[in-house]
Scaffold this motif. Structure first.
Motif, PDB file in Angstrom:
ATOM      1  N   ARG A  23      11.099   1.769  -6.606  1.00 35.15           N
ATOM      2  CA  ARG A  23      12.183   0.851  -6.956  1.00 35.15           C
ATOM      3  C   ARG A  23      13.370   1.048  -6.018  1.00 35.15           C
ATOM      4  O   ARG A  23      14.002   0.093  -5.563  1.00 35.15           O
ATOM      5  N   ALA A  24      13.689   2.316  -5.726  1.00 38.63           N
ATOM      6  CA  ALA A  24      14.820   2.606  -4.838  1.00 38.63           C
ATOM      7  C   ALA A  24      14.561   2.112  -3.424  1.00 38.63           C
ATOM      8  O   ALA A  24      15.474   1.657  -2.735  1.00 38.63           O
ATOM      9  N   PHE A  25      13.295   2.194  -2.980  1.00 42.89           N
ATOM     10  CA  PHE A  25      12.965   1.840  -1.608  1.00 42.89           C
ATOM     11  C   PHE A  25      12.813   0.334  -1.393  1.00 42.89           C
ATOM     12  O   PHE A  25      12.525  -0.102  -0.272  1.00 42.89           O
ATOM     13  N   ALA A  26      13.022  -0.458  -2.431  1.00 44.05           N
ATOM     14  CA  ALA A  26      12.921  -1.910  -2.285  1.00 44.05           C
ATOM     15  C   ALA A  26      13.892  -2.387  -1.210  1.00 44.05           C
ATOM     16  O   ALA A  26      15.077  -2.066  -1.231  1.00 44.05           O
ATOM     17  N   GLY A  27      13.371  -3.111  -0.248  1.00 44.34           N
ATOM     18  CA  GLY A  27      14.203  -3.634   0.834  1.00 44.34           C
ATOM     19  C   GLY A  27      14.302  -2.718   2.035  1.00 44.34           C
ATOM     20  O   GLY A  27      14.900  -3.089   3.054  1.00 44.34           O
ATOM     21  N   ALA A  28      13.703  -1.517   1.955  1.00 41.36           N
ATOM     22  CA  ALA A  28      13.734  -0.582   3.081  1.00 41.36           C
ATOM     23  C   ALA A  28      12.586  -0.857   4.042  1.00 41.36           C
ATOM     24  O   ALA A  28      11.612  -1.546   3.715  1.00 41.36           O
ATOM     25  N   VAL A  29      12.692  -0.308   5.249  1.00 41.48           N
ATOM     26  CA  VAL A  29      11.644  -0.419   6.257  1.00 41.48           C
ATOM     27  C   VAL A  29      10.880   0.896   6.309  1.00 41.48           C
ATOM     28  O   VAL A  29      11.468   1.969   6.476  1.00 41.48           O
ATOM     29  N   ILE A  30       9.542   0.830   6.144  1.00 44.33           N
ATOM     30  CA  ILE A  30       8.694   2.014   6.234  1.00 44.33           C
ATOM     31  C   ILE A  30       7.582   1.731   7.234  1.00 44.33           C
ATOM     32  O   ILE A  30       7.396   0.593   7.672  1.00 44.33           O
ATOM     33  N   ASN A  31       6.819   2.779   7.594  1.00 41.13           N
ATOM     34  CA  ASN A  31       5.731   2.587   8.557  1.00 41.13           C
ATOM     35  C   ASN A  31       4.391   2.422   7.847  1.00 41.13           C
ATOM     36  O   ASN A  31       4.294   2.566   6.621  1.00 41.13           O
ATOM     37  N   GLN A  32       3.352   2.152   8.621  1.00 43.36           N
ATOM     38  CA  GLN A  32       2.037   1.898   8.042  1.00 43.36           C
ATOM     39  C   GLN A  32       1.498   3.126   7.322  1.00 43.36           C
ATOM     40  O   GLN A  32       0.893   3.024   6.245  1.00 43.36           O
ATOM     41  N   ARG A  33       1.695   4.300   7.897  1.00 42.63           N
ATOM     42  CA  ARG A  33       1.210   5.532   7.254  1.00 42.63           C
ATOM     43  C   ARG A  33       1.863   5.720   5.889  1.00 42.63           C
ATOM     44  O   ARG A  33       1.198   6.079   4.912  1.00 42.63           O
ATOM     45  N   GLN A  34       3.160   5.493   5.800  1.00 46.27           N
ATOM     46  CA  GLN A  34       3.845   5.634   4.519  1.00 46.27           C
ATOM     47  C   GLN A  34       3.350   4.598   3.518  1.00 46.27           C
ATOM     48  O   GLN A  34       3.155   4.911   2.334  1.00 46.27           O
ATOM     49  N   ALA A  35       3.127   3.382   3.984  1.00 45.91           N
ATOM     50  CA  ALA A  35       2.616   2.332   3.096  1.00 45.91           C
ATOM     51  C   ALA A  35       1.231   2.682   2.567  1.00 45.91           C
ATOM     52  O   ALA A  35       0.926   2.490   1.379  1.00 45.91           O
ATOM     53  N   ASN A  36       0.369   3.232   3.442  1.00 48.45           N
ATOM     54  CA  ASN A  36      -0.962   3.636   3.006  1.00 48.45           C
ATOM     55  C   ASN A  36      -0.891   4.738   1.956  1.00 48.45           C
ATOM     56  O   ASN A  36      -1.668   4.748   0.993  1.00 48.45           O
ATOM     57  N   ALA A  37       0.027   5.681   2.128  1.00 52.07           N
ATOM     58  CA  ALA A  37       0.176   6.774   1.157  1.00 52.07           C
ATOM     59  C   ALA A  37       0.612   6.238  -0.201  1.00 52.07           C
ATOM     60  O   ALA A  37       0.146   6.698  -1.248  1.00 52.07           O
ATOM     61  N   ILE A  38       1.501   5.265  -0.192  1.00 50.97           N
ATOM     62  CA  ILE A  38       1.959   4.659  -1.446  1.00 50.97           C
ATOM     63  C   ILE A  38       0.804   3.951  -2.152  1.00 50.97           C
ATOM     64  O   ILE A  38       0.598   4.109  -3.361  1.00 50.97           O
ATOM     65  N   LEU A  39       0.038   3.205  -1.397  1.00 53.84           N
ATOM     66  CA  LEU A  39      -1.097   2.497  -2.003  1.00 53.84           C
ATOM     67  C   LEU A  39      -2.167   3.468  -2.475  1.00 53.84           C
ATOM     68  O   LEU A  39      -2.757   3.298  -3.553  1.00 53.84           O
ATOM     69  N   ALA A  40      -2.424   4.515  -1.681  1.00 49.94           N
ATOM     70  CA  ALA A  40      -3.440   5.495  -2.063  1.00 49.94           C
ATOM     71  C   ALA A  40      -3.061   6.191  -3.362  1.00 49.94           C
ATOM     72  O   ALA A  40      -3.933   6.517  -4.198  1.00 49.94           O
ATOM     73  N   ALA A  41      -1.778   6.439  -3.563  1.00 43.29           N
ATOM     74  CA  ALA A  41      -1.324   7.093  -4.793  1.00 43.29           C
ATOM     75  C   ALA A  41      -1.590   6.216  -6.016  1.00 43.29           C
ATOM     76  O   ALA A  41      -1.606   6.710  -7.153  1.00 43.29           O
ATOM     77  N   ARG A  42      -1.822   4.931  -5.780  1.00 45.15           N
ATOM     78  CA  ARG A  42      -2.112   4.015  -6.866  1.00 45.15           C
ATOM     79  C   ARG A  42      -3.577   3.599  -6.892  1.00 45.15           C
ATOM     80  O   ARG A  42      -3.960   2.611  -7.506  1.00 45.15           O
ATOM     81  N   GLY A  43      -4.393   4.365  -6.175  1.00 48.79           N
ATOM     82  CA  GLY A  43      -5.828   4.142  -6.198  1.00 48.79           C
ATOM     83  C   GLY A  43      -6.291   2.979  -5.364  1.00 48.79           C
ATOM     84  O   GLY A  43      -7.415   2.479  -5.542  1.00 48.79           O
ATOM     85  N   ILE A  44      -5.434   2.529  -4.430  1.00 48.66           N
ATOM     86  CA  ILE A  44      -5.788   1.394  -3.590  1.00 48.66           C
ATOM     87  C   ILE A  44      -6.112   1.904  -2.199  1.00 48.66           C
ATOM     88  O   ILE A  44      -5.325   2.629  -1.584  1.00 48.66           O
ATOM     89  N   THR A  45      -7.278   1.550  -1.697  1.00 50.36           N
ATOM     90  CA  THR A  45      -7.694   1.978  -0.363  1.00 50.36           C
ATOM     91  C   THR A  45      -7.510   0.832   0.623  1.00 50.36           C
ATOM     92  O   THR A  45      -7.965  -0.298   0.380  1.00 50.36           O
ATOM     93  N   VAL A  46      -6.843   1.130   1.724  1.00 49.04           N
ATOM     94  CA  VAL A  46      -6.629   0.117   2.770  1.00 49.04           C
ATOM     95  C   VAL A  46      -7.655   0.340   3.874  1.00 49.04           C
ATOM     96  O   VAL A  46      -7.760   1.432   4.431  1.00 49.04           O
ATOM     97  N   LEU A  47      -8.448  -0.675   4.189  1.00 56.28           N
ATOM     98  CA  LEU A  47      -9.482  -0.564   5.221  1.00 56.28           C
ATOM     99  C   LEU A  47      -9.015  -1.256   6.501  1.00 56.28           C
ATOM    100  O   LEU A  47      -8.219  -2.173   6.483  1.00 56.28           O
TER     101      LEU A  47
END
Length: 223
Positions: free
Chosen positions: A199-223
Motif C-alpha cells: 500500500r505504501a509503495f503505490a505510485g513508486a518505481v521498482i525494478n523487475q526483480r522486485q516486482a517478481n519477488a512481490i508476486l512470488a510472495a503471493r504465489g504467482i510465478t512470472v514466466l
C-alpha cells in the motif's frame, strides 16, 4: 572561544558561553553537560564525547558535529537549521520538536534515534544506520538517500514523494500511511513485501526483480 581536550562533563554551560562568538569544542568530554538554551550557532564539535549531553532549546543553526557522539543526546526543541553531522554516534538521540530544515546526517550511527515530531521542510541523510529509529511524520520529499539502513525503523506518515533510495534497506520497516509516490526504489532492498508495504509503495518505481519477488510472495510465478 575554543575548548581543546577539556573535561566539561556534568557542568552547566548554557548561560556561561559568551554571546556573539563562534565556539569550538575539540576532543572535549561533554558527558551530561547542560547546554540547555545555549547560543551555539556555527559552533563546531570535533570528536567530542556527547553522552547524554543536553542541547534542548539550544541555537545550533549551522553547527558542525564531526566524529565522537554518545548515547541519548537531547536535541529536543533545538534549532538545527543547516547543521551537519558527520560520522557521529547519535544512538537513541532525541530530536522531538527540533527544527531540522536542511540539516544533514552523513555516516552517522542513529540506532534508536527519535526524529518524530521534528519540525522543518526536510533534512538529508546518507550512509547512516537508522535501525529501530523513529522518523514518524518526517519529510524526505525529493531527497536522494544513499546507503541508509532503515531496518525495523518506524517511518509511519513519512513523505518520500519523488525521493530516490539507493543501496538502502527497508527490512522490517513500519510504513503505515507512508508516501512513496513517484519515488525511485529500484536500488533499495524492500524486505518482505507485506500488504502494508505494498500500500505504501503505490505510485513508486521498482525494478523487475522486485516486482517478481512481490508476486512470488503471493504465489504467482512470472514466466
Amino acid at each position: 572561544m575554543n575548548f581543546d581536550g577539556e573535561d566539561l562533563s556534568h557542568k552547566a554551560l548554557g548561560d556561561r558561553l559568551p554571546q556573539g562568538e563562534t565556539h569550538v569544542f575539540r576532543e572535549c568530554d561533554l558527558t551530561e553537560t547542560d547546554l540547555w538554551g545555549a547560543s551555539l550557532a556555527g559552533a563546531r564539535f570535533e570528536s567530542c564525547v556527547l553522552e547524554q549531553t543536553d542541547f534542548r532549546k539550544a541555537d545550533l543553526d549551522g553547527a558542525v558535529f564531526k566524529g565522537g557522539g554518545g548515547m541519548r543526546i537531547r536535541f529536543s526543541d533545538a534549532d538545527l537549521i543547516d547543521a551537519s553531522f558527520t560520522d557521529v554516534d547519535l544512538s537513541s538521540a532525541q530530536f522531538g520538536g527540533a527544527l531540522l530544515t536542511d540539516a544533514s546526517f552523513t555516516g552517522c550511527r542513529m540506532i534508536g534515534a527519535s526524529l518524530t515530531g521534528s519540525r522543518g521542510t526536510g533534512f538529508k541523510v546518507a550512509r547512516s544506520n537508522l535501525t529501530l529509529a523513529n522518523l514518524g511524520g518526517c519529510s524526505l520529499r525529493g531527497e536522494v538517500i544513499e546507503g541508509v539502513r532503515f531496518d525495523d525503523a518506524d517511518l509511519s506518515g513519512c513523505d518520500f514523494t519523488q525521493a530516490t533510495l539507493s543501496d538502502c534497506r527497508l527490512i522490517g520497516t513500519r510504513l503505515l500511511l507512508t508516501k512513496f509516490q513517484q519515488a525511485d526504489l529500484r536500488g533499495a532492498d524492500l524486505g518482505q513485501p507485506d500488504d502494508d508495504k505494498l500500500r505504501a509503495f503505490a505510485g513508486a518505481v521498482i525494478n523487475q526483480r522486485q516486482a517478481n519477488a512481490i508476486l512470488a510472495a503471493r504465489g504467482i510465478t512470472v514466466l
